[in-house]
Design an enzyme around this catalytic site. Structure first.
Site, PDB file in Angstrom:
ATOM      1  N   LYS A 185      57.661 -15.451  16.194  1.00 28.90           N
ATOM      2  CA  LYS A 185      59.006 -15.296  16.072  1.00 28.90           C
ATOM      3  C   LYS A 185      59.546 -14.879  14.380  1.00 28.90           C
ATOM      4  CE  LYS A 185      62.382 -17.937  14.769  1.00 28.90           C
ATOM      5  NZ  LYS A 185      63.214 -17.227  14.036  1.00 28.90           N
ATOM      6  N   CYS A 293      58.480 -18.387  -2.640  1.00 24.72           N
ATOM      7  CA  CYS A 293      58.127 -19.708  -3.015  1.00 24.72           C
ATOM      8  C   CYS A 293      57.358 -19.868  -4.189  1.00 24.72           C
ATOM      9  CB  CYS A 293      57.414 -20.243  -1.711  1.00 24.72           C
ATOM     10  SG  CYS A 293      55.712 -19.324  -1.421  1.00 24.72           S
ATOM     11  N   GLU A 385      65.396 -27.038  -4.407  1.00 20.08           N
ATOM     12  CA  GLU A 385      64.861 -25.447  -4.471  1.00 20.08           C
ATOM     13  C   GLU A 385      66.215 -24.867  -4.445  1.00 20.08           C
ATOM     14  OE1 GLU A 385      62.927 -24.118  -0.822  1.00 20.08           O
ATOM     15  OE2 GLU A 385      61.838 -22.800  -2.221  1.00 20.08           O
TER      16      GLU A 385
END
Ligand code: NAD
Length: 494
Positions: A185, A293, A385
């Protein structure tokens, strides 16, 4: 699905994304479609269906039907598909690059680097016939123990928006060469690169049903987590979702590896090389518009490093938004990033370089490079973040304080130190709480064959997603003990 025709940043439409199940493109019935936005233009370039349990069930059925023949092929034959994929990815490098750039918003160069890194992951899959020999040993007279890596069966992956081509390729080579059937997905924000990968895998000889794509969001992910026939699930995305998915997948007895978000600290000490440090830190926090990231997010300035901060600010302010720096994925993300800058400014932080109000030339969503000087550990600009081109500088007196600050972050993806002292480098590398660390390296991604994976709240589960750990994740270890000599005497092994 036709090829993607774009040869520049000019707005280009693409046919609607469909599911790929049992080797066929399938339009799900009665499902809502949402727009796939080109972030550079802020306009819909395609649509994607938001599916659920029914389509996951169909993909599992297709995988079930195809699995036995695939897992019976010798590993070397399964790996041939990835040689074919590698060749086709090189042939279509321009097309795949522009597709990443259009659906994700990153620059052409960054998109090309992503596809090339994806190819490196494919090459790891090609090398598995030479790596996966297993081990064996005569453990007693005439008695041999052997380790064999067996496929798990039907497995699944869920991927994020920020690397539409590469992150799926963190998973597919090891899982498929390992003999599994896969259901992916992709992020509903960037489903199109996976459409092309599915086609190229098919052209390279992958049998129908071995790789399936089910599009959608949360509903599909939950159906994948809950399906009893899916034996393992890998996830890459934000920490709150990674934690949820890890728990839910484990509840249904699956093996799970869920990579989450990050807040990477770069520790800069006064003896650091000025040019190298400034270039690296800027490249790290602005690359892919900070939407990776492994991006530098906090610079921990140890003692007197103003000359380095000045050089960082100077370089960052010269970056041309739209040319050197790509778009932000969505309007909501742009607002979130600007919100963090506003909040820090309100709290007295100096905005040394201000990326607010910057725009590319084609509409879309943008934030320019931003340097916040004087952030402290009470502020969201330190703890959260931000996932944009924003560097939060926290000033500390010494290396002890720098390490304490880095250790306080719940994340643990990456951490680097900038120094010319081997002693300092060694000390810091032994104390930071992160899985991927760098000495004078701004984006310390372990290249193949070294495995990619963080620590703490940046990863839930055991091992790394790439490299040998990836192969181990997607396979079960069978131990076979054989008595060759047919010894008739009795012992405890009889
Ligand atoms: P995200 O968590 O919003 O989405 C990731 C995937 O999860 C998507 O496919 C999405 O459809 C699905 N999803 C979203 N909400 C869900 C829910 N409530 N339940 C189940 N599934 C859900 O992440 P994103 O915005 O696409 O990607 C950015 C994030 O990914 C950042 O936090 C970034 O640090 C992280 N990331 C981590 C790594 C790593 O290796 N650690 C690599 C790339 C990105």
């Amino acid at each position: 699905m036709p090829q993607f025709e774009a040869k520049s940043y000019a707005f280009t439409e693409f046919p609607p994304a469909q599911n790929f199940i049992g080797g066929e493109w399938i339009e799900p019935k009665g499902r809502e479609r949402i727009e796939v936005i080109n972030p550079r233009h802020g306009k819909a370039m395609s649509t994607v269906p938001m599916c659920g349990t029914e389509e996951v069930d169909a993909a599992v059925a297709a995988a079930r039907g195809a699995l036995a023949a695939w897992r019976d092929l010798p590993l070397r034959e399964r790996a041939q598909v990835f040689y074919g994929l590698r060749e086709r990815m090189h042939q279509h490098l321009e097309e795949l690059t522009w597709l990443v750039s259009h659906e994700n918003g990153k620059t052409y160069d960054e998109s090309k680097a992503e596809v090339l890194k994806g190819i490196e992951c494919v090459e790891y899959g090609c090398s598995l016939p030479n790596l996966a020999a297993g081990d064996q040993l005569d453990v007693s007279r005439g008695v041999n123990c052997q380790i064999v890596y067996e496929p798990l069966g039907i497995v699944a992956g869920v991927t994020p928006f920020n690397f539409p081509n590469m992150v799926p390729l963190w998973m597919l080579p090891q899982a498929l060469v390992g003999g599994n059937a896969f259901i992916l997905k992709p992020s509903e924000q960037v489903p199109l690169s996976v459409v092309r990968l599915a086609e190229l895998l098919t052209e390279a000889g992958l049998p129908p049903g071995i790789f399936n794509v089910v599009n959608g969001g949360k509903d599909v992910v939950e159906a994948l987590c809950d399906h009893p026939e899916i034996k393992a699930l890998a996830f890459v995305g934000s920490t709150p979702v990674a934690k949820l998915v890890y728990g839910r997948a484990a509840q249904s007895g699956k093996r799970a590896l869920c990579l989450g978000g990050a807040k990477n600290h770069l520790i800069v000490v006064p003896d650091a090389d000025l040019e190298l440090t400034a270039d690296n830190v800027v490249a790290s926090f602005t690359g892919c518009a900070g939407q990776r990231c492994m991006a530098a997010s906090v610079m921990v300035a140890v003692g007197e490093v103003d000359h380095i901060i000045d050089a960082i600010a100077e370089r960052a302010s010269k970056i041309e938004v739209g040319k050197d720096l790509g778009a932000i994925t969505s309007e909501a993300a742009q607002k979130r990033i600007v919100g963090y800058i506003d909040d820090a400014e309100k709290k007295g932080v100096k905005v040394r370089v201000d990326g607010r109000g910057k725009a590319g030339d084609a509409g879309g969503y943008w934030v320019g490079p931003t340097v916040l000087d004087g952030v402290d550990a009470t502020m969201p600009a330190w703890s959260d973040e931000i996932f944009g081109p924003v560097l939060s500088i926290v000033r500390v007196k010494n290396i002890g304080e720098a390490i304490e600050l880095e250790n306080k972050s719940p994340y643990g993806n990456a951490s680097s130190v900038y120094t010319t002292s081997g002693d300092i480098a060694r000390h810091v590398m032994g104390k930071v709480s992160a899985g991927m660390c760098g000495v004078n390296v701004g984006v310390p991604v372990p290249r193949e064959p070294f495995g990619f994976g963080g620590w703490n709240d940046s990863k839930f589960g055991q091992g790394n997603i790439t490299g040998w750990d990836g192969y181990r994740f997607w396979t079960a270890v069978r131990k076979v003990t054989t008595k060759w000599a047919l010894q008739k005497d009795q012992n405890w092994m009889s």
